[in-house]
Design a protein around this motif. Structure first.
Motif, PDB file in Angstrom:
ATOM      1  N   CYS A 126      12.836  -2.942 -29.458  1.00 56.23           N
ATOM      2  CA  CYS A 126      13.382  -3.631 -30.630  1.00 56.23           C
ATOM      3  C   CYS A 126      13.165  -5.135 -30.503  1.00 56.23           C
ATOM      4  CB  CYS A 126      14.881  -3.351 -30.758  1.00 56.23           C
ATOM      5  SG  CYS A 126      15.306  -1.596 -30.834  1.00 56.23           S
ATOM      6  N   LEU A 127      13.279  -5.812 -31.627  1.00 57.96           N
ATOM      7  CA  LEU A 127      13.144  -7.264 -31.684  1.00 57.96           C
ATOM      8  C   LEU A 127      14.460  -7.885 -32.150  1.00 57.96           C
ATOM      9  CD1 LEU A 127       9.633  -7.499 -33.368  1.00 57.96           C
ATOM     10  CD2 LEU A 127      10.179  -7.668 -30.935  1.00 57.96           C
ATOM     11  N   PRO A 128      14.763  -9.103 -31.707  1.00 57.23           N
ATOM     12  CA  PRO A 128      16.047  -9.722 -32.058  1.00 57.23           C
ATOM     13  C   PRO A 128      16.311  -9.834 -33.552  1.00 57.23           C
ATOM     14  CG  PRO A 128      15.062 -10.896 -30.228  1.00 57.23           C
ATOM     15  CD  PRO A 128      14.031  -9.915 -30.701  1.00 57.23           C
TER      16      PRO A 128
ATOM     17  N   ILE B 262      17.122  -5.141 -21.419  1.00 55.82           N
ATOM     18  CA  ILE B 262      16.478  -6.349 -21.926  1.00 55.82           C
ATOM     19  C   ILE B 262      15.103  -6.457 -21.273  1.00 55.82           C
ATOM     20  CG2 ILE B 262      16.500  -8.870 -21.929  1.00 55.82           C
ATOM     21  CD1 ILE B 262      18.511  -7.856 -23.854  1.00 55.82           C
ATOM     22  N   ALA B 263      14.058  -6.632 -22.083  1.00 53.07           N
ATOM     23  CA  ALA B 263      12.700  -6.801 -21.559  1.00 53.07           C
ATOM     24  C   ALA B 263      12.423  -8.283 -21.343  1.00 53.07           C
ATOM     25  CB  ALA B 263      11.675  -6.212 -22.523  1.00 53.07           C
ATOM     26  N   LEU B 264      12.099  -8.643 -20.099  1.00 54.05           N
ATOM     27  CA  LEU B 264      11.777 -10.024 -19.750  1.00 54.05           C
ATOM     28  C   LEU B 264      10.304 -10.132 -19.363  1.00 54.05           C
ATOM     29  CD1 LEU B 264      14.858 -11.208 -17.639  1.00 54.05           C
ATOM     30  CD2 LEU B 264      14.355 -11.672 -20.051  1.00 54.05           C
TER      31      LEU B 264
ATOM     32  N   LYS C 113      20.188 -14.637 -24.210  1.00 51.04           N
ATOM     33  CA  LYS C 113      21.600 -14.338 -23.935  1.00 51.04           C
ATOM     34  C   LYS C 113      22.350 -13.963 -25.209  1.00 51.04           C
ATOM     35  CE  LYS C 113      22.023 -18.172 -21.419  1.00 51.04           C
ATOM     36  NZ  LYS C 113      22.624 -19.235 -20.557  1.00 51.04           N
ATOM     37  N   VAL C 114      22.042 -14.647 -26.296  1.00 48.06           N
ATOM     38  CA  VAL C 114      22.680 -14.316 -27.581  1.00 48.06           C
ATOM     39  C   VAL C 114      22.301 -12.897 -28.001  1.00 48.06           C
ATOM     40  CG1 VAL C 114      22.712 -14.849 -30.042  1.00 48.06           C
ATOM     41  CG2 VAL C 114      22.864 -16.700 -28.367  1.00 48.06           C
ATOM     42  N   ALA C 115      21.014 -12.556 -27.863  1.00 42.89           N
ATOM     43  CA  ALA C 115      20.563 -11.213 -28.239  1.00 42.89           C
ATOM     44  C   ALA C 115      21.264 -10.149 -27.397  1.00 42.89           C
ATOM     45  CB  ALA C 115      19.049 -11.107 -28.080  1.00 42.89           C
ATOM     46  N   ALA C 116      21.419 -10.406 -26.100  1.00 40.62           N
ATOM     47  CA  ALA C 116      22.081  -9.440 -25.224  1.00 40.62           C
ATOM     48  C   ALA C 116      23.531  -9.214 -25.647  1.00 40.62           C
ATOM     49  CB  ALA C 116      22.016  -9.920 -23.776  1.00 40.62           C
ATOM     50  N   GLU C 117      24.228 -10.294 -25.975  1.00 39.99           N
ATOM     51  CA  GLU C 117      25.622 -10.160 -26.398  1.00 39.99           C
ATOM     52  C   GLU C 117      25.726  -9.372 -27.701  1.00 39.99           C
ATOM     53  OE1 GLU C 117      28.268 -10.968 -24.630  1.00 39.99           O
ATOM     54  OE2 GLU C 117      26.962 -11.706 -23.031  1.00 39.99           O
TER      55      GLU C 117
END
Length: 410
Positions: A164-166, A222-224, A207-211
């Protein structure tokens, strides 16, 4: 007066509920770590990397199939034998099906869904996890949900994950999408929208996307990034070409770099290890380091970042006297990291004058009006400098000078 007391009671109850509003649960400690292997053809170095380092991760996800749709060309499907065979022989391996954005034009009608069903049917029977990496336009998520639901009905013994994308988080259909799958990956890296100022991942946005993902009731990763993009632009600044796997570089063209920053990724790992949304299972790295993949980190870099640190950088430029007045300029990388090429190397002299010079290995020599000179990177080969290596970048000839000094400059 009863209405007054009743109103006051409701007000106090609401205030107490707000004051004692339970906080979302947090996870702490080591995270799950997975890794992508994105090579389509596996040479000896890919097999060696998987054999040597694959056991460091909870799971490997390999790229097995690519498919896309064009209005004039119809469907194109490519199967990659090496990763499919590996996934079939190694239980627990995930297999990714890459679907291009052209598929959105089909609205996932019966014919389009039949294409995906045919692909899934052809995969090894013991393959349990299929990850669909679809460039779905944000406005078409409803169609995507229908595809996933039909696949789960047709092949109930398999597990399905999606990348997925943010910006999907702003769509009403996102909840339905993640509810329909067994898990998902939030990709917080990319050239447009997720990185800035030459980086592929903005840590604050990640970090915002993770929250936000933690609010949807479904476990996620989360893909880094571990790689770099080389971007060729038009005179108007439009993107003409993006190279992220080393092939297809155009001779003589100028490229701009966007790279994963090891220090920023290490900081994210440390912060999420300490505290993260309860449903965030961990990280999946894109992608596994392979010795021949110069557009990616080395294993030493990824291994250090996974532990919350980064290898020590040690890049320097030296000038060595070859003969009277002639100096050779070399770049030395003593670290275990692949290093970006310095944009400029300044040449200063003590007295006398610079008679001339010449660049090598992607550098051009120029003299300035102040009597100094520089070696300038032409940005024609974005593949970084290898670890523990040395390369001659040019030479400079002096007359009447007592010495020469070279300095890295960006």
């Amino acid at each position: 007066m009863k209405w007054w007391w009743s109103g006051l009671g409701l007000f106090l109850l609401a205030a107490v509920m707000v004051w004692f509003k339970p906080q979302r649960e947090r996870a702490h400690g080591p995270m799950v770590e997975e890794v992508y292997v994105w090579q389509r053809v596996w040479g000896k170095d890919v097999y060696e990397a998987v054999k040597t380092h694959g056991g460091e991760f909870e799971r490997i996800v390999v790229l097995g199939v690519e498919m896309d749709y064009g209005k004039s060309s119809g469907w194109t499907v490519q199967y990659f034998k090496d990763p499919i065979s590996y996934a079939g022989e190694h239980e627990g391996t995930g297999l990714a099906i890459r679907v291009g954005s052209g598929a959105a034009a089909t609205r996932w009608n019966k014919e389009a869904i039949a294409q995906v069903i045919q692909v899934v049917e052809s995969l090894p029977d013991n393959l349990k996890v299929i990850q669909i990496d679809y460039d779905c336009p944000s406005s078409k998520l409803d169609d995507y949900v229908q595809l996933i639901r039909i696949l789960k009905q047709m092949f109930p013994k398999r597990q399905y994950e999606v990348t997925c994308l943010p910006d999907w988080l702003d769509q009403d259909a996102f909840q339905a999408l993640v509810t329909s799958v067994d898990g998902y990956v939030m990709q917080v890296h990319g050239l447009i929208g997720y990185g800035s100022a030459g980086t592929l991942c903005d840590p604050e946005k990640a970090k915002v996307a993770a929250e936000r993902c933690g609010e949807y009731g479904k476990p996620f990763l989360i893909a880094l990034p571990t790689y770099r993009h080389a971007v060729r632009l038009s005179n108007e600044g439009q993107i003409l070409q993006v190279v992220s796997e080393g092939g297809g570089l155009r001779a003589g063209a100028e490229y701009h770099l966007a790279s994963a920053d090891p220090e920023e990724m290490a900081a994210l790992v440390s912060e999420w290890t300490e505290s993260r949304p309860e449903l965030m299972r961990g990280i999946i790295w894109y992608r596994m380091p392979v010795t021949s993949d110069r557009m990616n980190w080395t294993w030493g870099t990824l291994d250090a970042v996974r532990k919350g640190g980064t290898p020590i950088r040690d890049l320097s430029v030296i000038a060595e006297k070859e003969s009277d007045g002639l100096y050779e300029v070399s770049l030395v990388n003593r670290s275990l990291m692949r290093e970006d090429w310095p944009k400029k190397i300044k040449v200063f002299i003590d007295g006398g004058r610079i008679m001339g010079g010449e660049g090598a290995h992607g550098y051009a020599f120029t003299q300035s009006h102040d009597g100094c000179a520089e070696l300038r990177w032409l940005a024609q080969d974005p593949r970084p400098m290898l670890p523990e290596s040395r390369l001659k970048l040019g030479w400079v000839r002096l007359e009447g000078a007592e010495g020469l000094k070279v300095v890295l400059s960006d």
